[in-house]
Design a protein around this motif. Structure first.
Motif, PDB file in Angstrom:
ATOM      1  N   GLY A  17       0.810  -1.214   0.000  1.00 41.71           N
ATOM      2  CA  GLY A  17       0.000   0.000   0.000  1.00 41.71           C
ATOM      3  C   GLY A  17       0.841   1.261   0.000  1.00 41.71           C
ATOM      4  N   ASP A  18       1.886   1.270   0.801  1.00 45.30           N
ATOM      5  CA  ASP A  18       2.773   2.439   0.849  1.00 45.30           C
ATOM      6  C   ASP A  18       3.435   2.688  -0.512  1.00 45.30           C
ATOM      7  OD1 ASP A  18       2.126   2.779   3.502  1.00 45.30           O
ATOM      8  OD2 ASP A  18       4.032   1.971   4.278  1.00 45.30           O
ATOM      9  N   LEU A  19       3.902   1.617  -1.164  1.00 40.93           N
ATOM     10  CA  LEU A  19       4.531   1.754  -2.484  1.00 40.93           C
ATOM     11  C   LEU A  19       3.549   2.333  -3.504  1.00 40.93           C
ATOM     12  CD1 LEU A  19       6.618  -1.528  -2.840  1.00 40.93           C
ATOM     13  CD2 LEU A  19       7.491   0.805  -2.922  1.00 40.93           C
ATOM     14  N   HIS A  58      -5.509  -5.525  -4.161  1.00 39.37           N
ATOM     15  CA  HIS A  58      -6.338  -5.227  -5.334  1.00 39.37           C
ATOM     16  C   HIS A  58      -7.441  -4.231  -4.981  1.00 39.37           C
ATOM     17  CE1 HIS A  58      -9.955  -6.325  -7.887  1.00 39.37           C
ATOM     18  NE2 HIS A  58      -9.155  -5.660  -8.691  1.00 39.37           N
ATOM     19  N   ARG A  59      -8.098  -4.436  -3.845  1.00 43.71           N
ATOM     20  CA  ARG A  59      -9.144  -3.496  -3.430  1.00 43.71           C
ATOM     21  C   ARG A  59      -8.556  -2.098  -3.208  1.00 43.71           C
ATOM     22  NH1 ARG A  59     -11.026  -8.202  -1.058  1.00 43.71           N
ATOM     23  NH2 ARG A  59     -10.040  -7.862   0.942  1.00 43.71           N
ATOM     24  N   LEU A  60      -7.403  -2.048  -2.576  1.00 40.28           N
ATOM     25  CA  LEU A  60      -6.730  -0.766  -2.340  1.00 40.28           C
ATOM     26  C   LEU A  60      -6.381  -0.095  -3.664  1.00 40.28           C
ATOM     27  CD1 LEU A  60      -5.135   1.211  -0.385  1.00 40.28           C
ATOM     28  CD2 LEU A  60      -3.169  -0.210  -0.939  1.00 40.28           C
ATOM     29  N   CYS A  61      -5.780  -0.845  -4.572  1.00 41.87           N
ATOM     30  CA  CYS A  61      -5.400  -0.286  -5.875  1.00 41.87           C
ATOM     31  C   CYS A  61      -6.629   0.199  -6.638  1.00 41.87           C
ATOM     32  CB  CYS A  61      -4.635  -1.323  -6.704  1.00 41.87           C
ATOM     33  SG  CYS A  61      -2.949  -1.610  -6.116  1.00 41.87           S
ATOM     34  N   SER A  62      -7.674  -0.586  -6.613  1.00 46.91           N
ATOM     35  CA  SER A  62      -8.910  -0.212  -7.294  1.00 46.91           C
ATOM     36  C   SER A  62      -9.453   1.106  -6.739  1.00 46.91           C
ATOM     37  CB  SER A  62      -9.942  -1.325  -7.155  1.00 46.91           C
ATOM     38  OG  SER A  62     -11.109  -1.020  -7.859  1.00 46.91           O
ATOM     39  N   LEU A 108      -7.761   3.438  -5.492  1.00 52.25           N
ATOM     40  CA  LEU A 108      -6.843   4.511  -5.885  1.00 52.25           C
ATOM     41  C   LEU A 108      -6.801   4.718  -7.401  1.00 52.25           C
ATOM     42  CD1 LEU A 108      -3.865   3.690  -3.479  1.00 52.25           C
ATOM     43  CD2 LEU A 108      -5.503   5.578  -3.280  1.00 52.25           C
ATOM     44  N   GLY A 109      -7.530   3.898  -8.151  1.00 53.77           N
ATOM     45  CA  GLY A 109      -7.542   4.030  -9.604  1.00 53.77           C
ATOM     46  C   GLY A 109      -6.354   3.388 -10.291  1.00 53.77           C
ATOM     47  N   VAL A 110      -5.708   2.453  -9.616  1.00 53.92           N
ATOM     48  CA  VAL A 110      -4.539   1.760 -10.165  1.00 53.92           C
ATOM     49  C   VAL A 110      -4.969   0.394 -10.672  1.00 53.92           C
ATOM     50  CG1 VAL A 110      -2.261   0.793  -9.612  1.00 53.92           C
ATOM     51  CG2 VAL A 110      -2.990   2.957  -8.576  1.00 53.92           C
ATOM     52  N   VAL A 111      -4.615   0.085 -11.921  1.00 52.47           N
ATOM     53  CA  VAL A 111      -4.898  -1.235 -12.488  1.00 52.47           C
ATOM     54  C   VAL A 111      -3.841  -2.197 -11.963  1.00 52.47           C
ATOM     55  CG1 VAL A 111      -5.120  -2.604 -14.597  1.00 52.47           C
ATOM     56  CG2 VAL A 111      -5.899  -0.224 -14.562  1.00 52.47           C
ATOM     57  N   LEU A 112      -4.287  -3.291 -11.343  1.00 54.21           N
ATOM     58  CA  LEU A 112      -3.374  -4.268 -10.763  1.00 54.21           C
ATOM     59  C   LEU A 112      -3.433  -5.570 -11.544  1.00 54.21           C
ATOM     60  CD1 LEU A 112      -1.390  -5.079  -8.479  1.00 54.21           C
ATOM     61  CD2 LEU A 112      -3.393  -5.882  -7.201  1.00 54.21           C
ATOM     62  N   SER A 113      -2.256  -6.069 -11.893  1.00 55.08           N
ATOM     63  CA  SER A 113      -2.109  -7.395 -12.484  1.00 55.08           C
ATOM     64  C   SER A 113      -1.322  -8.251 -11.519  1.00 55.08           C
ATOM     65  CB  SER A 113      -1.345  -7.330 -13.809  1.00 55.08           C
ATOM     66  OG  SER A 113      -2.054  -6.596 -14.766  1.00 55.08           O
ATOM     67  N   VAL A 114      -1.582  -9.546 -11.575  1.00 55.32           N
ATOM     68  CA  VAL A 114      -0.846 -10.497 -10.748  1.00 55.32           C
ATOM     69  C   VAL A 114      -0.297 -11.590 -11.651  1.00 55.32           C
ATOM     70  CG1 VAL A 114      -0.965 -12.109  -8.817  1.00 55.32           C
ATOM     71  CG2 VAL A 114      -2.379 -10.062  -8.802  1.00 55.32           C
ATOM     72  N   ALA A 115       0.929 -11.982 -11.403  1.00 56.94           N
ATOM     73  CA  ALA A 115       1.534 -13.101 -12.121  1.00 56.94           C
ATOM     74  C   ALA A 115       1.827 -14.205 -11.115  1.00 56.94           C
ATOM     75  CB  ALA A 115       2.815 -12.661 -12.813  1.00 56.94           C
ATOM     76  N   ALA A 116       1.220 -15.362 -11.360  1.00 56.20           N
ATOM     77  CA  ALA A 116       1.429 -16.536 -10.509  1.00 56.20           C
ATOM     78  C   ALA A 116       1.479 -17.754 -11.417  1.00 56.20           C
ATOM     79  CB  ALA A 116       0.310 -16.671  -9.490  1.00 56.20           C
ATOM     80  N   CYS A 117       2.540 -18.543 -11.300  1.00 54.64           N
ATOM     81  CA  CYS A 117       2.677 -19.667 -12.229  1.00 54.64           C
ATOM     82  C   CYS A 117       1.777 -20.845 -11.893  1.00 54.64           C
ATOM     83  CB  CYS A 117       4.126 -20.090 -12.385  1.00 54.64           C
ATOM     84  SG  CYS A 117       5.069 -20.208 -10.898  1.00 54.64           S
ATOM     85  N   GLY A 118       1.326 -20.978 -10.677  1.00 55.90           N
ATOM     86  CA  GLY A 118       0.494 -22.119 -10.311  1.00 55.90           C
ATOM     87  C   GLY A 118      -0.974 -21.894 -10.600  1.00 55.90           C
ATOM     88  N   ALA A 119      -1.581 -22.822 -11.333  1.00 54.14           N
ATOM     89  CA  ALA A 119      -3.002 -22.724 -11.656  1.00 54.14           C
ATOM     90  C   ALA A 119      -3.886 -22.679 -10.403  1.00 54.14           C
ATOM     91  CB  ALA A 119      -3.423 -23.866 -12.570  1.00 54.14           C
ATOM     92  N   PRO A 120      -3.594 -23.445  -9.344  1.00 55.38           N
ATOM     93  CA  PRO A 120      -4.433 -23.351  -8.147  1.00 55.38           C
ATOM     94  C   PRO A 120      -4.435 -21.948  -7.527  1.00 55.38           C
ATOM     95  CG  PRO A 120      -3.139 -25.360  -8.071  1.00 55.38           C
ATOM     96  CD  PRO A 120      -2.627 -24.544  -9.230  1.00 55.38           C
ATOM     97  N   VAL A 121      -3.290 -21.291  -7.546  1.00 55.00           N
ATOM     98  CA  VAL A 121      -3.195 -19.931  -7.007  1.00 55.00           C
ATOM     99  C   VAL A 121      -3.981 -18.965  -7.880  1.00 55.00           C
ATOM    100  CG1 VAL A 121      -1.612 -18.028  -6.492  1.00 55.00           C
ATOM    101  CG2 VAL A 121      -1.004 -20.353  -5.854  1.00 55.00           C
ATOM    102  N   ILE A 157     -12.017  -1.833 -10.380  1.00 54.35           N
ATOM    103  CA  ILE A 157     -11.178  -2.200 -11.518  1.00 54.35           C
ATOM    104  C   ILE A 157     -10.877  -3.695 -11.442  1.00 54.35           C
ATOM    105  CG2 ILE A 157      -8.961  -1.824 -12.645  1.00 54.35           C
ATOM    106  CD1 ILE A 157      -8.969   1.009 -11.440  1.00 54.35           C
ATOM    107  N   ARG A 158     -11.049  -4.360 -12.549  1.00 55.52           N
ATOM    108  CA  ARG A 158     -10.873  -5.810 -12.629  1.00 55.52           C
ATOM    109  C   ARG A 158      -9.422  -6.200 -12.337  1.00 55.52           C
ATOM    110  NH1 ARG A 158      -9.325  -8.734 -17.144  1.00 55.52           N
ATOM    111  NH2 ARG A 158      -9.744 -10.943 -16.940  1.00 55.52           N
ATOM    112  N   LEU A 159      -9.255  -7.273 -11.558  1.00 55.96           N
ATOM    113  CA  LEU A 159      -7.938  -7.843 -11.302  1.00 55.96           C
ATOM    114  C   LEU A 159      -7.534  -8.669 -12.522  1.00 55.96           C
ATOM    115  CD1 LEU A 159      -5.573  -8.423  -9.341  1.00 55.96           C
ATOM    116  CD2 LEU A 159      -6.878 -10.405  -8.534  1.00 55.96           C
ATOM    117  N   VAL A 160      -6.362  -8.372 -13.069  1.00 61.43           N
ATOM    118  CA  VAL A 160      -5.859  -9.082 -14.234  1.00 61.43           C
ATOM    119  C   VAL A 160      -4.858 -10.123 -13.749  1.00 61.43           C
ATOM    120  CG1 VAL A 160      -4.744  -8.849 -16.477  1.00 61.43           C
ATOM    121  CG2 VAL A 160      -6.142  -6.970 -15.581  1.00 61.43           C
TER     122      VAL A 160
END
Length: 118
Positions: A32-34, A64-68, A70-83, A96-99
């Motif tokens: 959040g600080d960043l 994601h809720r915090l970024c949304s 603040l108007g920031v689009v957030l993407s997440v990269a995770a290699c595991g399908a379960p995650v 804003i939708r989480l990508v």
């Protein structure tokens, strides 16, 4: 636990390990600080294999809720399908939708292209 960089106006935060139940609040505060200080249009959180846990997913969903808010689009990269499925199931749909991506390179390249187009 985490590191960050700014790549062509995209804030990239990499979570290296699970902070455990006691460290979740601190990780969320750091993210959040960043986001508040950098004020990027786009941010990417990359989850290393050791960080792909339910505790970290919980932090990412709160971020994601915090970024949304603040108007920031957030993407997440995770290699595991379960995650990725956990992220999809828990994502807040009111803002804003989480990508979600399987590869960090794809998430960063997409966010960079969108930043350049904005």
């Amino acid at each position: 636990m985490m590191s960050h960089s700014l790549q062509q106006d995209v804030l990239v935060i990499t979570v290296h390990e699970d902070p455990g139940v006691d460290g979740r609040a601190g990780l969320l505060t750091d993210i959040g600080d960043l986001v508040r200080v950098r004020r990027p249009a786009f941010a990417v959180i990359v989850l290393d294999d050791d960080a792909a846990t339910e505790a970290v997913v919980s932090v990412v969903l709160r971020a994601h809720r915090l970024c949304s808010d603040l108007g920031v689009v957030l993407s997440v990269a995770a290699c595991g399908a379960p995650v990725r499925r956990l992220l999809e199931a828990g994502a807040d749909t009111r803002g804003i939708r989480l990508v979600i991506h399987a590869r960090a390179e794809t998430a960063i390249a997409t966010a960079t292209a969108l930043t350049a187009a904005a």
